[in-house]
Design a protein around this motif. Structure first.
Motif, short mmCIF file in Angstrom:
data_model
loop_
_atom_site.label_atom_id
_atom_site.label_comp_id
_atom_site.label_asym_id
_atom_site.label_seq_id
_atom_site.Cartn_x
_atom_site.Cartn_y
_atom_site.Cartn_z
N ASN A 169 0.83 -1.21 0.00
CA ASN A 169 0.00 0.00 0.00
C ASN A 169 0.86 1.26 0.00
OD1 ASN A 169 -3.15 -0.45 0.35
ND2 ASN A 169 -2.09 -2.17 1.32
N ALA A 170 1.97 1.22 0.76
CA ALA A 170 2.86 2.39 0.79
C ALA A 170 3.45 2.62 -0.61
CB ALA A 170 3.96 2.18 1.81
N GLY A 171 3.82 1.53 -1.28
CA GLY A 171 4.41 1.65 -2.61
C GLY A 171 3.46 2.32 -3.58
N LEU A 172 2.17 2.03 -3.45
CA LEU A 172 1.20 2.60 -4.40
C LEU A 172 0.70 3.98 -3.99
CD1 LEU A 172 -1.23 -0.27 -5.51
CD2 LEU A 172 0.39 1.01 -6.89
N PHE A 173 0.56 4.22 -2.68
CA PHE A 173 -0.19 5.42 -2.27
C PHE A 173 0.53 6.41 -1.36
CE2 PHE A 173 -3.38 1.87 -2.52
CZ PHE A 173 -3.95 2.27 -3.72
N LEU A 174 1.56 5.97 -0.62
CA LEU A 174 2.12 6.88 0.40
C LEU A 174 3.02 7.93 -0.25
CD1 LEU A 174 1.99 7.28 3.48
CD2 LEU A 174 4.06 5.90 3.68
N LYS A 175 2.75 9.21 0.06
CA LYS A 175 3.60 10.29 -0.45
C LYS A 175 5.01 10.11 0.09
CE LYS A 175 -0.01 13.86 -0.55
NZ LYS A 175 -0.50 15.06 0.13
N LYS A 176 5.99 10.71 -0.59
CA LYS A 176 7.40 10.59 -0.19
C LYS A 176 7.62 10.97 1.28
CE LYS A 176 9.97 9.57 -3.97
NZ LYS A 176 9.02 8.49 -4.24
N ASP A 177 6.91 12.03 1.71
CA ASP A 177 7.08 12.46 3.10
C ASP A 177 5.94 11.95 3.99
OD1 ASP A 177 5.08 13.92 1.94
OD2 ASP A 177 5.71 15.85 2.75
N GLY A 178 5.23 10.92 3.51
CA GLY A 178 4.10 10.38 4.27
C GLY A 178 4.55 9.41 5.36
#
Ligand SMILES: C[S@@+](CC[C@H](N)C(=O)[O-])C[C@H]1O[C@@H](n2cnc3c(N)ncnc32)[C@H](O)[C@@H]1O
Length: 190
Positions: free
Chosen positions: A119-128
């Motif tokens: 999920n992080a790979g698809l949706f998390l912003k760089k600074d998320g």
């Protein structure tokens, strides 16, 4: 105060509520966009929705039974977007969710580190940031919770892409026994 609604938040029913009392720095702002994995009937999602009043909560749950109860709540709140899907298959809801500031994950599954990475790979912003609750017994009933937490942290740090850097991790007892709460960022990001 007149015109203001106060809602009770029970830390024993909410990992996020427990994280607040365990003094985590909670990275939710009023305009945050949040991907919430493991919505159940929406107890904690409703509190996230209160906090991100000008943002959005994309709330994923794979149990149709829980989702049915959750839909009543989602109907009444414009910033909640319910998604009936398997959090382990994020490509199935990629058309519904854009980049997010925070992923909050409370799925109590043995493959939760992999779910977080996908999920992080698809949706998390760089600074998320990733906020994760790990339930020891849902991963291994024989090993000690401390050992399970250590293994899960290692998986988050090394086993999948993207890899995470753990910023803070604390046990959630006495509110949730044998649970670890943690906040992480994508390794190498700001
Ligand atoms: C511990 S409960 C979540 C409680 C909720 N976060 C709260 O505080 O109100 C875990 C939820 O995750 C859901 N779940 C588990 N695996 C999932 C998956 N792969 N995809 C979507 N939902 C999942 C379960 O159906 C269950 O409702």
């Amino acid at each position: 105060m007149e015109g203001v609604e106060y809602r009770a938040w029970d830390p024993r029913r909410s990992k996020l509520g427990a994280m607040v009392l365990k003094k985590f720095e909670i990275p939710l702002k009023k305009d945050s966009r949040v991907l919430y994995l493991g919505a159940a009937t929406g107890t904690t999602v409703s509190h996230v929705s209160d906090i991100v009043s000008e943002g959005a909560v994309y709330a994923v749950e794979f149990s149709a039974r829980s989702m049915r109860d959750f839909l009543g709540l989602a109907d009444r709140r414009k910033n909640i977007h319910p998604i009936l899907a398997d959090a382990g298959r994020p490509e199935s809801y990629a058309h519904l969710v854009g980049p997010v500031d925070v992923i909050f994950q409370d799925v109590a599954q043995p493959n939760q580190a992999e779910i977080a990475a996908k999920n992080a790979g698809l949706f998390l912003k760089k600074d998320g940031l990733l906020m994760l609750s790990i339930k020891a017994r849902s991963i291994d009933t024989a090993a000690s919770p401390k050992q399970v937490f250590k293994n899960e942290v290692k998986k988050l740090e090394e086993a999948f892409e993207p890899k995470f850097e753990i910023l803070n991790a604390r046990e959630l007892a006495p509110y949730h026994e044998d649970h670890l709460g943690l906040i992480a960022k994508i390794k190498g990001s700001e």
